[in-house]
Design an enzyme around this catalytic site. Structure first.
Site, PDB file in Angstrom:
ATOM      1  N   SER A  26      -2.928  -5.442 -39.671  1.00 39.56           N
ATOM      2  CA  SER A  26      -3.490  -6.735 -40.075  1.00 39.56           C
ATOM      3  C   SER A  26      -2.424  -7.679 -40.617  1.00 39.56           C
ATOM      4  CB  SER A  26      -4.572  -6.524 -41.143  1.00 39.56           C
ATOM      5  OG  SER A  26      -5.657  -5.785 -40.616  1.00 39.56           O
ATOM      6  N   GLU A  47      -1.411   0.940 -53.938  1.00 41.65           N
ATOM      7  CA  GLU A  47      -0.620  -0.271 -54.157  1.00 41.65           C
ATOM      8  C   GLU A  47       0.298  -0.170 -55.372  1.00 41.65           C
ATOM      9  OE1 GLU A  47      -4.101  -1.210 -51.635  1.00 41.65           O
ATOM     10  OE2 GLU A  47      -3.869  -0.210 -53.574  1.00 41.65           O
ATOM     11  N   HIS A  96      -4.956 -12.289 -45.622  1.00 41.68           N
ATOM     12  CA  HIS A  96      -6.412 -12.327 -45.776  1.00 41.68           C
ATOM     13  C   HIS A  96      -6.805 -13.052 -47.067  1.00 41.68           C
ATOM     14  CE1 HIS A  96      -5.953  -9.583 -42.517  1.00 41.68           C
ATOM     15  NE2 HIS A  96      -7.264  -9.465 -42.358  1.00 41.68           N
ATOM     16  N   ASP A 104     -15.307 -10.394 -43.617  1.00 40.52           N
ATOM     17  CA  ASP A 104     -14.864  -9.251 -44.426  1.00 40.52           C
ATOM     18  C   ASP A 104     -15.449  -9.268 -45.829  1.00 40.52           C
ATOM     19  OD1 ASP A 104     -13.451  -8.408 -42.294  1.00 40.52           O
ATOM     20  OD2 ASP A 104     -11.461  -8.668 -43.156  1.00 40.52           O
ATOM     21  N   GLN A 108     -12.561  -8.429 -50.005  1.00 43.36           N
ATOM     22  CA  GLN A 108     -11.314  -8.512 -49.243  1.00 43.36           C
ATOM     23  C   GLN A 108     -10.623  -9.868 -49.373  1.00 43.36           C
ATOM     24  OE1 GLN A 108     -10.922  -5.418 -47.076  1.00 43.36           O
ATOM     25  NE2 GLN A 108     -12.481  -5.033 -48.628  1.00 43.36           N
ATOM     26  N   ARG A 154      -5.466 -15.685 -42.386  1.00 46.06           N
ATOM     27  CA  ARG A 154      -5.954 -14.856 -41.286  1.00 46.06           C
ATOM     28  C   ARG A 154      -6.333 -15.647 -40.036  1.00 46.06           C
ATOM     29  NH1 ARG A 154     -11.412 -11.068 -41.168  1.00 46.06           N
ATOM     30  NH2 ARG A 154     -10.856  -9.842 -39.335  1.00 46.06           N
TER      31      ARG A 154
END
Length: 298
Positions: A26, A47, A96, A104, A108, A154
């Site tokens: 992505s 993360e 995103h 989404d 997100q 995105r």
């Protein structure tokens, strides 16, 4: 554009490494995995660990680019904060962003990311609007020390700039300008495209407006913004981000009380939906921008 730019950088300098949190298809960091597998590190859905590892790589002389969805970087804020205290040199890329990602849904959607990174001392926050500006600004980050953040969109967007256009940290681009502008629209990323549409709508009605691409959110181009404030007396800032801490607040800090400033931003928790419907629902679309300006120019 981010993936293409990163591959070029790695090809030119083997110290550059890409770390990704299981979102490489992505964020398009997977292009580095394909072309330079030894320079790519899959950190999976961890993360905090990803940022810690990147800080360690930085201390060993590597040049890390850390990418994942912008929303997921919020999980690692303590590690980012400590990386700054440790004087690490890290480049973050959050994809995103905003309600424009659409179906989404809010879990997100990166809507706090600019506020988070702006709060880091001496940080750099960039928000390109097309493929050309993205490639140029990714290259700028390779030589940047400290904590830097690049926000990517995105949806597919039109290419605004020629490939030989120059982009500098701390700069901006004046997209539309005339001697009789009655307002200025300040935007970045996805909302810049809406701002350009709003310009065309208003132009047909005889209303002239300036359009500024504030791609460098921090440091922001104070000179250009203050000139626009002096020339037009009215700024409308449009961002696909929550109303606190993002582009609008950066413009407010730069311009102060020099003119009236209106912020169009996301003011409640969104939901899943069609990207254009969400942009319109939260009044950051071209018609909403045009309506905001009409209220103050008639």
């Amino acid at each position: 554009a981010y993936g293409d730019a990163l591959v070029k950088l790695v090809t030119a300098d083997s110290r550059i490494v890409a770390l990704d949190g299981d979102t490489k298809n992505s964020t398009f960091s997977q292009k580095v995995l394909t072309d330079h597998p030894d320079n790519f590190f899959e950190m999976f859905i961890a993360e905090q660990n990803m940022v810690g590892v990147a800080a360690g790589m930085s201390s060993c002389g590597k040049i890390p680019f850390v990418s994942t969805f912008a929303a997921f970087l919020t999980r690692a804020f303590d590690q980012i904060r400590m990386a700054r205290i440790s004087r690490a040199n890290l480049r973050f890329v959050g994809s995103h962003c905003g309600v424009s990602i659409g179906p989404d849904g809010p879990s997100q959607m990166g809507l706090e990311d600019m506020a988070m990174f702006r709060a880091i001392p001496d940080s750099v926050v960039l928000y390109p609007s097309d493929g050309v500006s993205t490639e140029h600004l990714v290259a700028q980050l390779a030589d940047q020390n400290g904590i830097s953040y690049l926000r990517t969109s995105r949806p597919k967007t039109a290419v605004i700039y020629h490939s030989d256009e120059r982009f500098e940290i701390g700069g901006s681009k004046v997209i539309q300008k005339s001697e009789s502008d009655s307002a200025t629209i300040v935007a970045a990323g996805i909302t810049l495209h809406e701002a350009i549409k709003a310009h065309h709508i208003l132009e047909k009605e005889g209303i002239k407006v300036r359009v500024i691409d504030a791609y460098s959110v921090k440091p922001i181009d104070e000179e250009t913004l203050r000139q626009a404030a002096a020339d037009t007396g009215y700024l409308v800032v449009v961002e696909d981000h929550y109303a606190q801490g993002g582009l609008g607040d950066a413009v407010l800090e730069a311009v102060g009380n020099r003119c009236e400033i209106r912020k169009l931003a996301i003011r409640s928790v969104p939901r899943s939906g069609n990207p254009q419907e969400l942009i319109e629902a939260f009044r950051i679309d071209a018609l909403s921008i045009a309506n905001e300006i009409r209220k103050n120019t008639h």
